[in-house]
Structures are given as structure tokens and as C-alpha cells.
Design an enzyme around this catalytic site. Structure first.
Site, PDB file in Angstrom:
ATOM      1  N   TYR A  78       0.844  -1.199   0.000  1.00 29.33           N
ATOM      2  CA  TYR A  78       0.000   0.000   0.000  1.00 29.33           C
ATOM      3  C   TYR A  78       0.871   1.237   0.000  1.00 29.33           C
ATOM      4  O   TYR A  78       1.865   1.295   0.720  1.00 29.33           O
ATOM      5  CB  TYR A  78      -0.894   0.036   1.250  1.00 29.33           C
ATOM      6  CG  TYR A  78      -2.280  -0.486   0.960  1.00 29.33           C
ATOM      7  CD1 TYR A  78      -3.102   0.185   0.071  1.00 29.33           C
ATOM      8  CD2 TYR A  78      -2.746  -1.651   1.568  1.00 29.33           C
ATOM      9  CE1 TYR A  78      -4.365  -0.296  -0.220  1.00 29.33           C
ATOM     10  CE2 TYR A  78      -4.008  -2.137   1.279  1.00 29.33           C
ATOM     11  CZ  TYR A  78      -4.825  -1.456   0.377  1.00 29.33           C
ATOM     12  OH  TYR A  78      -6.065  -1.922   0.095  1.00 29.33           O
ATOM     13  N   GLU A 101      -0.835   4.594  -0.179  1.00 33.04           N
ATOM     14  CA  GLU A 101      -1.812   5.700  -0.233  1.00 33.04           C
ATOM     15  C   GLU A 101      -1.120   7.018   0.057  1.00 33.04           C
ATOM     16  O   GLU A 101      -0.257   7.101   0.943  1.00 33.04           O
ATOM     17  CB  GLU A 101      -2.926   5.466   0.792  1.00 33.04           C
ATOM     18  CG  GLU A 101      -3.988   4.512   0.281  1.00 33.04           C
ATOM     19  CD  GLU A 101      -5.091   4.257   1.290  1.00 33.04           C
ATOM     20  OE1 GLU A 101      -5.233   5.030   2.260  1.00 33.04           O
ATOM     21  OE2 GLU A 101      -5.812   3.265   1.103  1.00 33.04           O
ATOM     22  N   ASP A 110      -9.622  14.589 -23.480  1.00 30.75           N
ATOM     23  CA  ASP A 110      -9.369  13.171 -23.190  1.00 30.75           C
ATOM     24  C   ASP A 110      -8.643  12.618 -24.415  1.00 30.75           C
ATOM     25  O   ASP A 110      -9.260  12.323 -25.442  1.00 30.75           O
ATOM     26  CB  ASP A 110     -10.701  12.458 -22.954  1.00 30.75           C
ATOM     27  CG  ASP A 110     -10.527  10.958 -22.740  1.00 30.75           C
ATOM     28  OD1 ASP A 110      -9.428  10.435 -23.021  1.00 30.75           O
ATOM     29  OD2 ASP A 110     -11.494  10.307 -22.310  1.00 30.75           O
ATOM     30  N   THR A 141      -5.576   7.357 -21.142  1.00 29.66           N
ATOM     31  CA  THR A 141      -5.161   6.033 -20.700  1.00 29.66           C
ATOM     32  C   THR A 141      -3.684   5.901 -21.068  1.00 29.66           C
ATOM     33  O   THR A 141      -3.140   6.727 -21.804  1.00 29.66           O
ATOM     34  CB  THR A 141      -5.948   4.916 -21.410  1.00 29.66           C
ATOM     35  OG1 THR A 141      -5.879   5.135 -22.809  1.00 29.66           O
ATOM     36  CG2 THR A 141      -7.395   4.880 -20.959  1.00 29.66           C
ATOM     37  N   LYS A 171      -3.031   2.567 -24.921  1.00 29.41           N
ATOM     38  CA  LYS A 171      -3.465   2.507 -26.332  1.00 29.41           C
ATOM     39  C   LYS A 171      -2.249   2.837 -27.214  1.00 29.41           C
ATOM     40  O   LYS A 171      -1.304   2.058 -27.225  1.00 29.41           O
ATOM     41  CB  LYS A 171      -4.652   3.451 -26.539  1.00 29.41           C
ATOM     42  CG  LYS A 171      -5.870   3.019 -25.693  1.00 29.41           C
ATOM     43  CD  LYS A 171      -7.091   3.854 -25.969  1.00 29.41           C
ATOM     44  CE  LYS A 171      -8.290   3.350 -25.197  1.00 29.41           C
ATOM     45  NZ  LYS A 171      -8.544   4.095 -23.959  1.00 29.41           N
ATOM     46  N   ARG A 217      -2.211  -1.124 -18.702  1.00 28.97           N
ATOM     47  CA  ARG A 217      -3.563  -0.564 -18.593  1.00 28.97           C
ATOM     48  C   ARG A 217      -3.589   0.404 -17.418  1.00 28.97           C
ATOM     49  O   ARG A 217      -3.229   0.036 -16.297  1.00 28.97           O
ATOM     50  CB  ARG A 217      -4.589  -1.668 -18.333  1.00 28.97           C
ATOM     51  CG  ARG A 217      -4.550  -2.800 -19.320  1.00 28.97           C
ATOM     52  CD  ARG A 217      -5.775  -3.658 -19.213  1.00 28.97           C
ATOM     53  NE  ARG A 217      -6.883  -2.977 -19.832  1.00 28.97           N
ATOM     54  CZ  ARG A 217      -7.052  -2.836 -21.141  1.00 28.97           C
ATOM     55  NH1 ARG A 217      -6.182  -3.355 -21.981  1.00 28.97           N
ATOM     56  NH2 ARG A 217      -8.079  -2.188 -21.622  1.00 28.97           N
TER      57      ARG A 217
HETATM   58  N1  DSN Z   1     -13.062   1.306 -24.513  1.00 29.65           N
HETATM   59  C1  DSN Z   1     -12.050   2.128 -25.119  1.00 29.65           C
HETATM   60  C2  DSN Z   1     -12.036   2.004 -26.590  1.00 29.65           C
HETATM   61  O1  DSN Z   1     -12.066   0.879 -27.068  1.00 29.65           O
HETATM   62  O2  DSN Z   1     -11.976   2.988 -27.300  1.00 29.65           O
HETATM   63  C3  DSN Z   1     -12.135   3.536 -24.704  1.00 29.65           C
HETATM   64  O3  DSN Z   1     -11.822   3.616 -23.356  1.00 29.65           O
END
Ligand code: DSN
Length: 413
Positions: A50, A52, A196, A222, A225, A231
């Protein structure tokens, strides 16, 4: 004891999944194949602890190495995106968005975004999501002719509703985002801009897509990607007051203990993304997406907005075959070893579990080393599978050809 000894069932399922990834073409626009260095960092003893709080101000003892790891992740994120503040703790993109909302708005405040059906994300105000339960979303539109953001509609909604925040950045939008234009409109009505950039983060980090800075007040993403990390989520800003609010809204606002093994893996991925070869990779993603798009158009497919500027494209399947649904296409392609996802097209008459569209992206296959000529072959496989979608023997034949083709493109080391 290792996994194969303690839990052979899970070990076998992981082995099969690895084999599936190796022998198929991953065209889901939001997925990628991480390096073994990222995998290695994610699978470490850092999961035991942990931590925090934030570096230098933890609620648990024994966090010295965790402080160093988190500070490295923060410094690399700031360098990568050219900004003054990064919070690397969000467990996911949706969680980053929730925390960003909490830092920018009070419950009940209005914001405007693109809705899910037009290419937005569920955390951008879909009615069942916290973004719509705690805040008041409304949506600007795509121009029906160009199928690109209609800035007249953004301005009209902004003037009519005086939102606290204007949200841009999308999940199924193939065109360059004009962040400066969003800021110009936000300034006219005194709103904040949130970007975003989950889908395009790698492209932004390498300058192959314009940066949301200095236009956006808050940027979320995120890390898994186009950025090709583990992730997870990330929040960025240049505003010191928003930075304080973001730290509070991530912890203790929406999360408890950070996932320190994932934060270490984020640091590793950010380090990889800072290297020159990552820019070469992102440049190739865009070339590959354009090559795939061009060949699909030769085969008679209609692409929403007429093409792509980034890593993804959205096919409106109806131009090729009026009766073909996104759900049927996704299923047939999977049988042929081509992994995609069904996706609504603008004003899709079919429901979200059926759809008339298919979203494709080039990040994962580009990681495997495919180039433009290979993408032409991928489009040919895809078209052959959709033509033969009702014949299991045809799909099986293509699956074998795809598996053979994949052998030329090993997974990253
Ligand atoms: N679920 C994602 C996507 O496939 O675009 C976005 O967070």
C-alpha cells in the site's frame, strides 16, 4: 512455486491467450502489445504494498522505493507531454475522467461533449455513467456532411448552456482535433477545456498529432493505447490550482491505494516513449492506418469522414453490403483471425449491440512491424472474410493464412 505448478489451469489459459495474440491480427484501435520490459515491471513484488498518498507524504511506512518510482513516472510523463503536472495514479481512463470532473466541477454542473453514439466515450456523459448521474451533460454534434466536429454546434451549445466545461477527445474519431478552436469557444463563455486524449496519447507525445497544451486546462488519457504502456490512467495540467484539486480528487476523492506495480510499468513505458524510435513507431501507425483505409476504399467500403488522419478508422459497412451488421462482421472476422470491434456509425439506425460499423486501428499491428504493403494484405484478408462470412470453410482457410502471415511479425521483446 511458479504459476504452472500452483495453478496449471490459469497458466494454460494465459498460454492459449498468448498463442491467440501471436496468431491473429489485432486491429482493435484501443489495444496494443507492450514490451517485455513493461510486462516485467507490471509483474513484480510492487503489487504487495500500500502506498496511499503521494511521494513524500504517504499513509504507510516502507514507501521509499515507491516514492522514487512514482517520481520517475511523474517526471517522465511531464517531459513526454510538455506540461508542469502529472498524476500517474488513476487506475483507468474512466477513473482519470471521473477524477478530472471532480477537480473541475461541482455535482450538478453542466458540461458539453460528443455523445457516445457519435464517437465519444461512455465516461463523457452516457446516461448510466457517473458523468451523467452526478453532472449535467449535453452534446455538440458532428457536421452531417463532413462527419467531423461541427464547431458551429459547439459554439451554439456553449452559448446556450454556459457549461462549466467543454470536453473534447474521442474513442471513434479519425480526424485531427482542433484543440485551439475548443479553447477559443470556451474562452467566449468562461468554460474550462478538458481533453481526453486516450486514443491519440502516443501521437500527441511524439508530435504526430497536435498537443492539447496550451489550450486544454486538464488533459486525461489512458496509458495502454497508442502510448503502449500498461492498462491505466493519467491526468495532466499546467494550472497549479487544478493540480491540487486533481491530486485530491484522485486520492482520497475516487481511489485508495495506487497500483504501484502498474505505476512502475507506466514509468517504463513513458521512458520507452521518450526515445526517438517511438516517434518512428507513431509515424508508421499513421502511414499504416492510411494504407489500410485506402485499400478498404478500393474494395468499396465507406469510411466515416472519408478517411483518417490518425491511428483509426470507422467503416460504415452498409456501402459494401446493406445487410451486413457490425456484429456479424466482428464475428466473421474473428473466425478468420482478424480481431476488430463493432461500432456505431453517426446516426446508426441499428442498436449498439448490432451496429452498422466496424472500428479498425493500426497501433498493435504496427508494433509487430507491419508496414504499408502489409496493411494492403490485411485489407484483402478482411474483405475476403466479409465476402465469405457465411462459409465456415472459407473463414477457416483465411484464419490459417492469417496465422501464417503473422509468423513474419513477432511480438515485441
Ligand atoms: N473502450 C475504449 C475504446 O475501445 O476505445 C475507450 O476507453
Amino acid at each position: 512455486m511458479n504459476l504452472a505448478q500452483t495453478d496449471p489451469k490459469i497458466a494454460e489459459l494465459i498460454r492459449l491467450e498468448q498463442q491467440r495474440q501471436e496468431s491473429t491480427l489485432e486491429l482493435i484501435a484501443s489495444e496494443n502489445h507492450v514490451s517485455t520490459a513493461v510486462l516485467e515491471a507490471a509483474g513484480t513484488v510492487l503489487t504487495n504494498k500500500y502506498a496511499e498518498g503521494y511521494p513524500g507524504a504517504r499513509y504507510y511506512g516502507g514507501c521509499g522505493f515507491y516514492d522514487q518510482i512514482e517520481n520517475l513516472a511523474i517526471d517522465r510523463a511531464k517531459q513526454l507531454f510538455g506540461c508542469g503536472f502529472a498524476n500517474v495514479q488513476p487506475h483507468s481512463g474512466a477513473n482519470a475522467n471521473l477524477s478530472a470532473f471532480m477537480a473541475m466541477m461541482q455535482p450538478g454542473d453542466r458540461f458539453i461533449s460528443l455523445n457516445l453514439a457519435s464517437g465519444g466515450h461512455l465516461s463523457h456523459g452516457m446516461k448510466l455513467n457517473t458523468s451523467a448521474i452526478f453532472y449535467k451533460p449535453d452534446h455538440y454534434e458532428l457536421d452531417p456532411k463532413t462527419e467531423q466536429i461541427d464547431f458551429n454546434s459547439v459554439r451554439a451549445k456553449a452559448k446556450e448552456l454556459k457549461p462549466k466545461m467543454i470536453l473534447c477527445g474521442y474513442s471513434a474519431y479519425a480526424r485531427t482535433i482542433d484543440f485551439a478552436k475548443f479553447r477559443e469557444i470556451a474562452d467566449e463563455v468562461g468554460a474550462l477545456v478538458m481533453a481526453d486524449i486516450a486514443h491519440i496519447a502516443g501521437l500527441v507525445a511524439t508530435g504526430t498529432h497536435p498537443s492539447p497544451f496550451p489550450h486544454a486546462h486538464v488533459v486525461t488519457t489512458t496509458t495502454h493505447k497508442t502510448l503502449r504502456g500498461p492498462r491505466g490512467g493519467l491526468i495532466l495540467t499546467n494550472d497549479p490550482d487544478l493540480a491540487k484539486a486533481i491530486n485530491r480528487s484522485v486520492f482520497p476523492g475516487t481511489q485508495g491505494g495506487p497500483l504501484m506495480h502498474i505505476i512502475a510499468a507506466k514509468a517504463v513505458a513513458f521512458g520507452e516513449a521518450l526515445r526517438p524510435e517511438f516517434k518512428t513507431y507513431c509515424t508508421q501507425i499513421i502511414k499504416n492506418a492510411k494504407a489500410l483505409a485506402a485499400r478498404l476504399q478500393q474494395h468499396g467500403y465507406r469510411l466515416v469522414s472519408g478517411g483518417t488522419d490518425n491511428h483509426l478508422m470507422l467503416i460504415d459497412l452498409r456501402a459494401r453490403n446493406e445487410s451486413l451488421t457490425g456484429a456479424d462482421a466482428e464475428k466473421a472476422l474473428e473466425a478468420a483471425g482478424i480481431i476488430t470491434n463493432k461500432n456505431g456509425v453517426p446516426n446508426d439506425p441499428r442498436p449498439p449491440k448490432v451496429t452498422s460499423g466496424l472500428r479498425l486501428g493500426a497501433p498493435a499491428v504496427t508494433t509487430r512491424g507491419l508496414k504499408e504493403a502489409d496493411m494492403t494484405k490485411v485489407a484483402d484478408f478482411l474483405d475476403a472474410a466479409l465476402i465469405g462470412k457465411s462459409d465456415p470453410a472459407v473463414l477457416e482457410k483465411i484464419r490459417k493464412e492469417v496465422a501464417e502471415f503473422c509468423k513474419k511479425f513477432p511480438m515485441p521483446h
